[in-house]
Design a protein around this motif. Structure first.
Motif, PDB file in Angstrom:
ATOM      1  N   ILE A 108       0.842  -1.199   0.000  1.00 39.73           N
ATOM      2  CA  ILE A 108       0.000   0.000   0.000  1.00 39.73           C
ATOM      3  C   ILE A 108       0.878   1.251   0.000  1.00 39.73           C
ATOM      4  CG2 ILE A 108      -1.683   1.351   1.327  1.00 39.73           C
ATOM      5  CD1 ILE A 108      -2.793  -1.283   2.387  1.00 39.73           C
ATOM      6  N   GLY A 109       1.955   1.215   0.815  1.00 38.64           N
ATOM      7  CA  GLY A 109       2.871   2.348   0.863  1.00 38.64           C
ATOM      8  C   GLY A 109       3.555   2.604  -0.465  1.00 38.64           C
ATOM      9  N   GLN A 110       3.861   1.519  -1.200  1.00 40.26           N
ATOM     10  CA  GLN A 110       4.500   1.689  -2.504  1.00 40.26           C
ATOM     11  C   GLN A 110       3.533   2.334  -3.499  1.00 40.26           C
ATOM     12  OE1 GLN A 110       7.619   0.990  -1.889  1.00 40.26           O
ATOM     13  NE2 GLN A 110       6.707   0.259   0.018  1.00 40.26           N
ATOM     14  N   MET A 111       2.284   1.904  -3.438  1.00 39.39           N
ATOM     15  CA  MET A 111       1.286   2.470  -4.338  1.00 39.39           C
ATOM     16  C   MET A 111       1.052   3.953  -4.035  1.00 39.39           C
ATOM     17  SD  MET A 111       0.762   0.141  -6.394  1.00 39.39           S
ATOM     18  CE  MET A 111       0.720  -1.624  -6.672  1.00 39.39           C
ATOM     19  N   LYS A 112       1.125   4.324  -2.735  1.00 39.21           N
ATOM     20  CA  LYS A 112       1.018   5.739  -2.373  1.00 39.21           C
ATOM     21  C   LYS A 112       2.146   6.530  -3.029  1.00 39.21           C
ATOM     22  CE  LYS A 112      -0.081   9.378   0.344  1.00 39.21           C
ATOM     23  NZ  LYS A 112       1.086  10.196   0.502  1.00 39.21           N
ATOM     24  N   GLY A 113       3.366   5.977  -3.001  1.00 32.34           N
ATOM     25  CA  GLY A 113       4.503   6.649  -3.626  1.00 32.34           C
ATOM     26  C   GLY A 113       4.344   6.779  -5.131  1.00 32.34           C
ATOM     27  N   VAL A 114       3.840   5.732  -5.764  1.00 31.34           N
ATOM     28  CA  VAL A 114       3.596   5.781  -7.207  1.00 31.34           C
ATOM     29  C   VAL A 114       2.594   6.885  -7.537  1.00 31.34           C
ATOM     30  CG1 VAL A 114       2.593   4.520  -9.161  1.00 31.34           C
ATOM     31  CG2 VAL A 114       4.168   3.365  -7.613  1.00 31.34           C
ATOM     32  N   GLY A 115       1.519   6.958  -6.754  1.00 34.94           N
ATOM     33  CA  GLY A 115       0.504   7.978  -6.995  1.00 34.94           C
ATOM     34  C   GLY A 115       1.051   9.380  -6.836  1.00 34.94           C
ATOM     35  N   VAL A 116       1.888   9.610  -5.809  1.00 33.29           N
ATOM     36  CA  VAL A 116       2.476  10.931  -5.577  1.00 33.29           C
ATOM     37  C   VAL A 116       3.358  11.343  -6.756  1.00 33.29           C
ATOM     38  CG1 VAL A 116       4.131  12.214  -4.163  1.00 33.29           C
ATOM     39  CG2 VAL A 116       2.386  10.809  -3.066  1.00 33.29           C
ATOM     40  N   ALA A 117       4.229  10.423  -7.203  1.00 28.46           N
ATOM     41  CA  ALA A 117       5.148  10.756  -8.301  1.00 28.46           C
ATOM     42  C   ALA A 117       4.395  11.036  -9.599  1.00 28.46           C
ATOM     43  CB  ALA A 117       6.146   9.609  -8.501  1.00 28.46           C
ATOM     44  N   PHE A 118       3.452  10.186  -9.936  1.00 28.80           N
ATOM     45  CA  PHE A 118       2.699  10.371 -11.174  1.00 28.80           C
ATOM     46  C   PHE A 118       1.836  11.628 -11.138  1.00 28.80           C
ATOM     47  CE2 PHE A 118       3.263   5.828 -12.482  1.00 28.80           C
ATOM     48  CZ  PHE A 118       3.655   6.089 -13.783  1.00 28.80           C
ATOM     49  N   SER A 119       1.242  11.915  -9.983  1.00 32.80           N
ATOM     50  CA  SER A 119       0.299  13.024  -9.910  1.00 32.80           C
ATOM     51  C   SER A 119       0.957  14.350 -10.251  1.00 32.80           C
ATOM     52  CB  SER A 119      -0.323  13.096  -8.509  1.00 32.80           C
ATOM     53  OG  SER A 119       0.657  13.373  -7.534  1.00 32.80           O
ATOM     54  N   ARG A 120       2.234  14.498  -9.928  1.00 32.55           N
ATOM     55  CA  ARG A 120       2.909  15.760 -10.248  1.00 32.55           C
ATOM     56  C   ARG A 120       3.562  15.730 -11.625  1.00 32.55           C
ATOM     57  NH1 ARG A 120       4.535  19.021 -12.579  1.00 32.55           N
ATOM     58  NH2 ARG A 120       6.190  20.529 -12.221  1.00 32.55           N
ATOM     59  N   PHE A 121       4.357  14.721 -11.884  1.00 32.17           N
ATOM     60  CA  PHE A 121       5.225  14.793 -13.050  1.00 32.17           C
ATOM     61  C   PHE A 121       4.555  14.369 -14.351  1.00 32.17           C
ATOM     62  CE2 PHE A 121       8.221  14.456  -9.475  1.00 32.17           C
ATOM     63  CZ  PHE A 121       8.899  15.647  -9.674  1.00 32.17           C
ATOM     64  N   LEU A 122       3.501  13.573 -14.254  1.00 31.65           N
ATOM     65  CA  LEU A 122       2.766  13.247 -15.472  1.00 31.65           C
ATOM     66  C   LEU A 122       1.438  13.985 -15.515  1.00 31.65           C
ATOM     67  CD1 LEU A 122       3.463   9.431 -15.899  1.00 31.65           C
ATOM     68  CD2 LEU A 122       4.764  11.385 -16.725  1.00 31.65           C
ATOM     69  N   GLU A 123       1.225  14.844 -14.503  1.00 27.98           N
ATOM     70  CA  GLU A 123       0.044  15.711 -14.426  1.00 27.98           C
ATOM     71  C   GLU A 123      -1.262  14.929 -14.570  1.00 27.98           C
ATOM     72  OE1 GLU A 123       0.458  19.059 -17.025  1.00 27.98           O
ATOM     73  OE2 GLU A 123       2.187  19.834 -15.934  1.00 27.98           O
ATOM     74  N   VAL A 124      -1.318  13.857 -13.802  1.00 30.46           N
ATOM     75  CA  VAL A 124      -2.561  13.096 -13.686  1.00 30.46           C
ATOM     76  C   VAL A 124      -2.884  13.002 -12.202  1.00 30.46           C
ATOM     77  CG1 VAL A 124      -2.157  11.769 -15.785  1.00 30.46           C
ATOM     78  CG2 VAL A 124      -1.324  10.882 -13.597  1.00 30.46           C
ATOM     79  N   ASP A 125      -4.115  12.672 -11.862  1.00 35.25           N
ATOM     80  CA  ASP A 125      -4.433  12.546 -10.446  1.00 35.25           C
ATOM     81  C   ASP A 125      -3.769  11.300  -9.879  1.00 35.25           C
ATOM     82  OD1 ASP A 125      -6.514  10.203 -10.337  1.00 35.25           O
ATOM     83  OD2 ASP A 125      -7.171  11.485 -11.981  1.00 35.25           O
ATOM     84  N   ALA A 126      -3.649  11.283  -8.548  1.00 33.92           N
ATOM     85  CA  ALA A 126      -2.914  10.205  -7.888  1.00 33.92           C
ATOM     86  C   ALA A 126      -3.510   8.832  -8.184  1.00 33.92           C
ATOM     87  CB  ALA A 126      -2.883  10.452  -6.377  1.00 33.92           C
ATOM     88  N   SER A 127      -4.825   8.752  -8.291  1.00 30.97           N
ATOM     89  CA  SER A 127      -5.468   7.460  -8.564  1.00 30.97           C
ATOM     90  C   SER A 127      -5.103   6.932  -9.943  1.00 30.97           C
ATOM     91  CB  SER A 127      -6.993   7.603  -8.453  1.00 30.97           C
ATOM     92  OG  SER A 127      -7.363   7.976  -7.148  1.00 30.97           O
ATOM     93  N   THR A 128      -5.113   7.826 -10.939  1.00 33.59           N
ATOM     94  CA  THR A 128      -4.727   7.423 -12.294  1.00 33.59           C
ATOM     95  C   THR A 128      -3.273   6.992 -12.327  1.00 33.59           C
ATOM     96  OG1 THR A 128      -6.329   8.972 -13.234  1.00 33.59           O
ATOM     97  CG2 THR A 128      -4.589   8.162 -14.697  1.00 33.59           C
ATOM     98  N   GLY A 129      -2.421   7.751 -11.630  1.00 39.73           N
ATOM     99  CA  GLY A 129      -1.006   7.405 -11.570  1.00 39.73           C
ATOM    100  C   GLY A 129      -0.777   6.048 -10.949  1.00 39.73           C
ATOM    101  N   LEU A 130      -1.534   5.761  -9.896  1.00 30.60           N
ATOM    102  CA  LEU A 130      -1.417   4.466  -9.242  1.00 30.60           C
ATOM    103  C   LEU A 130      -1.784   3.331 -10.199  1.00 30.60           C
ATOM    104  CD1 LEU A 130      -2.631   3.705  -5.640  1.00 30.60           C
ATOM    105  CD2 LEU A 130      -3.151   2.132  -7.485  1.00 30.60           C
ATOM    106  N   LEU A 131      -2.820   3.521 -10.978  1.00 29.82           N
ATOM    107  CA  LEU A 131      -3.248   2.483 -11.917  1.00 29.82           C
ATOM    108  C   LEU A 131      -2.225   2.285 -13.033  1.00 29.82           C
ATOM    109  CD1 LEU A 131      -7.053   3.355 -12.152  1.00 29.82           C
ATOM    110  CD2 LEU A 131      -5.971   1.516 -10.841  1.00 29.82           C
TER     111      LEU A 131
END
Length: 590
Positions: free
Chosen positions: A133-156
């Motif tokens: 779960i913690g890893q998925m939180k990190g994935v969401g944080v990174a994607f949400s900023r740098f690929l300009e998508v929301d954290a949920s999309t980044g996680l997927l």
């Protein structure tokens, strides 16, 4: 080239590399899927182990917690690094000598019980799912900023990438992918740290820069202490934590680290026992590069944050002072929802201070401040730091790729541990021993796919910062798996009944304690008591309770074993052969 385009190129290239390696190293047998054919070189395995172990909590979250907690966050450094030493010295060589594929398989054979094996699988799945779960939180944080998508999309998106290379390659593909991920994450962590250390202190090494003078002429830590104290916070270098809780938390992290199945199985991938020892040594070297850099990254990130947002007047108009607007980096991170500004007094300036400080309250009132206006998710600090420091776009893009590499490498290792536990221990080892190797491999891939889906679902609503979530997983491993492994290796007297009841008692009490203060499966509103130090038993936080769970595990196991029959003679001989080189026989060559 603009940052957005460059980020897509760098992150896309890294993903293409991981997927390419997975298809190149596709597992064709259960031996390759579970243990990479036991043919990984110790140096390569050390690098893969470091990537497997240094998760989003290490790359993204740990320095963020250090940024805001200062000296008190040293428990994470001491616990995680000390725990790895325990693992390397006390467990890894002996488990490799036993010559099996999984941790539950060792527990089942050592305690001569399929029930013990099943209980170990359940404990492993609970620990690993919590950790991922913690890893998925990190994935969401990174994607949400740098690929300009929301954290949920980044996680997927991250889930899909892990699915492609983990399911295809198994441990063989994951091993070589993790080697590539280590190279990406360590460069992404150290290069910005070097740039920022040079800017703030003139020293190329952040480890040295942390204890050097700031460019203003005074020591960096002294200047940081003064800045935070002036705004009502505790000194950065002061110790304000409950000493007993910090001790219990550090111990929980240490023994939890030594009981993590996804790290332990990495030692099963080398040809012989001596290679397992060399793997441990090389892993420590590769881990130390990041862990000695993290304190400097944390302190310098806090300094940069304070310098950037505490802006002064730049002019006046009609008798009114004009202040700098929020910087571009701030606006970029605001769009993610992980950084928030509420202009409570309407002056357009960010008032960041400790509004709970009674000593600072009169001064804040004198300034006309109406309360703290800044909310910062600590997990953004490492990723935002290069932007705050105005480093080149290629460095910022590299950090994005590094954060994702850290999260994905550990997620893959955890999913591998879950997959092997289900297919090898539950199906092949217990319920359907007649299945062929091809069928076992198929079920291994299916179980990994199911685990990925469940992990992604739970990762959409994490219970805290990545490092906090991971700390809960370490506590669960500390209370269940670590004691069973230690007693399995170093005690001839502990029998199957003791081991089973010890694991059940340890993880059950730890889960109950977490449930009491965090809620069941982290569902908001289900906690029985407020999660505050005043309500904790003896001041022990949920993240630190793993130590208590481990003590309960040991006590129950030894107590029950003392009141029941000794293990069979062949099991006692097995313990002897694992621990002592003389007479080990063929076990050494497995």
């Amino acid at each position: 080239m603009d940052l957005q385009t460059l980020t897509y190129i760098v992150v896309g290239a890294s993903f293409a590399l991981y997927i390419g390696i997975a298809f190149w190293a596709r597992a064709g047998s259960t031996g390759e899927f579970y243990a990479a054919g036991r043919g990984v070189h110790p140096i390569a395995n050390g690098m893969a182990t470091a990537a497997d172990w240094m998760s989003a909590a290490s790359f993204i979250s740990m320095a963020g917690i250090i940024s805001f907690s200062g000296y008190g966050a040293s428990a994470y450094l001491m616990g995680w690094t000390g725990g790895y030493v325990l693992l390397a010295m006390l467990l890894a060589p002996y488990l490799r000598k036993f010559g099996k594929f999984t941790v539950p398989e060792f527990i089942g054979d050592r305690f001569y019980s399929s029930t013990a094996r099943i209980v170990a699988v359940v404990c492993l799945i609970i620990c690993s799912i919590t950790y991922v779960i913690g890893q998925m939180k990190g994935v969401g944080v990174a994607f949400s900023r740098f690929l300009e998508v929301d954290a949920s999309t980044g996680l997927l998106i991250g889930t899909a990438i892990v699915f492609l290379y983990a399911v295809q390659g198994g441990m063989k593909g994951i091993t070589y992918t993790q080697i590539a991920q280590y190279c990406v994450l360590i460069l992404a962590y150290t290069i910005p740290a070097i740039f920022i250390s040079m800017e703030l202190t003139g020293n190329i090494l952040p480890q040295v820069g942390l204890f050097s003078n700031h460019v203003s002429g005074e020591p960096l830590l002294t200047k940081l202490d003064q800045i935070v104290v002036d705004l009502g916070f505790a000194e950065y270098t002061s110790f304000t934590s409950n000493p007993f809780n910090m001790f219990m938390f550090t111990m929980s992290l240490m023994i939890g680290t030594a009981g993590l199945p996804h790290v332990i199985i990495r030692f099963f991938t080398v040809p012989k026992v001596s290679d397992a020892r060399w793997t441990a040594g090389w892993s420590l070297v590769f881990i130390a590069i990041l862990y000695t850099t993290a304190p400097g990254v944390g302190a310098m990130a806090r300094m940069n944050l304070m310098d950037t947002i505490q802006t002064g007047a730049v002019g006046a108009e009609d008798g009114n002072l004009l202040y700098e607007s929020r910087p571009d980096w701030f606006k970029n991170w605001e769009t993610t929802g992980l950084l928030k500004f509420e202009d409570k007094n309407g002056d357009g300036r960010i008032q960041y201070y400790n509004d709970k400080s009674t000593s600072f309250a009169p001064k804040a009132e004198e300034f006309g401040w109406k309360g703290n206006e800044l909310t910062v998710d600590r997990d953004i600090m490492v990723l935002a730091n290069p932007e705050i420091a105005k480093l080149p776009n290629w460095v910022i893009a590299l950090v994005a790729a590094g954060g994702l590499a850290a999260a994905l490498s550990t997620a893959a290792g955890l999913l591998m541990a879950i997959s092997s536990a289900v297919s090898h221990d539950l199906l092949k080892g217990t319920f359907t021993p007649q299945i062929t190797e091809k069928q076992e491999l198929m079920w291994a891939r299916i179980s990994m796919a199911v685990a990925i889906v469940i992990s992604a679902y739970l990762g959409l609503n994490p219970p805290g910062f990545a490092a906090q979530v991971v700390a809960l997983a370490f506590g669960l491993a500390a209370s269940s798996i670590f004691p069973a492994l230690m007693m399995g290796i170093f005690s001839k007297r502990v029998n199957s009944k003791g081991a089973i009841l010890g694991m059940v008692a340890g993880i059950a009490t730890t889960l109950l304690y977490i449930f009491t203060y965090k809620g069941w499966f982290f569902i908001p509103g289900t906690a029985m008591l407020p999660n505050t130090p005043d309500n904790h038993l003896l001041g022990i936080s949920p993240e630190a309770f793993g130590t208590v769970g481990a003590i309960i595990n040991f006590a129950v196991a030894y107590g029950v074993s003392a009141m029941s029959a000794e293990p069979p003679k062949e099991i006692q001989d097995l313990v002897e052969s694992i621990r002592i080189p003389k007479g080990a026989g063929a076990a050494i060559d497995h």
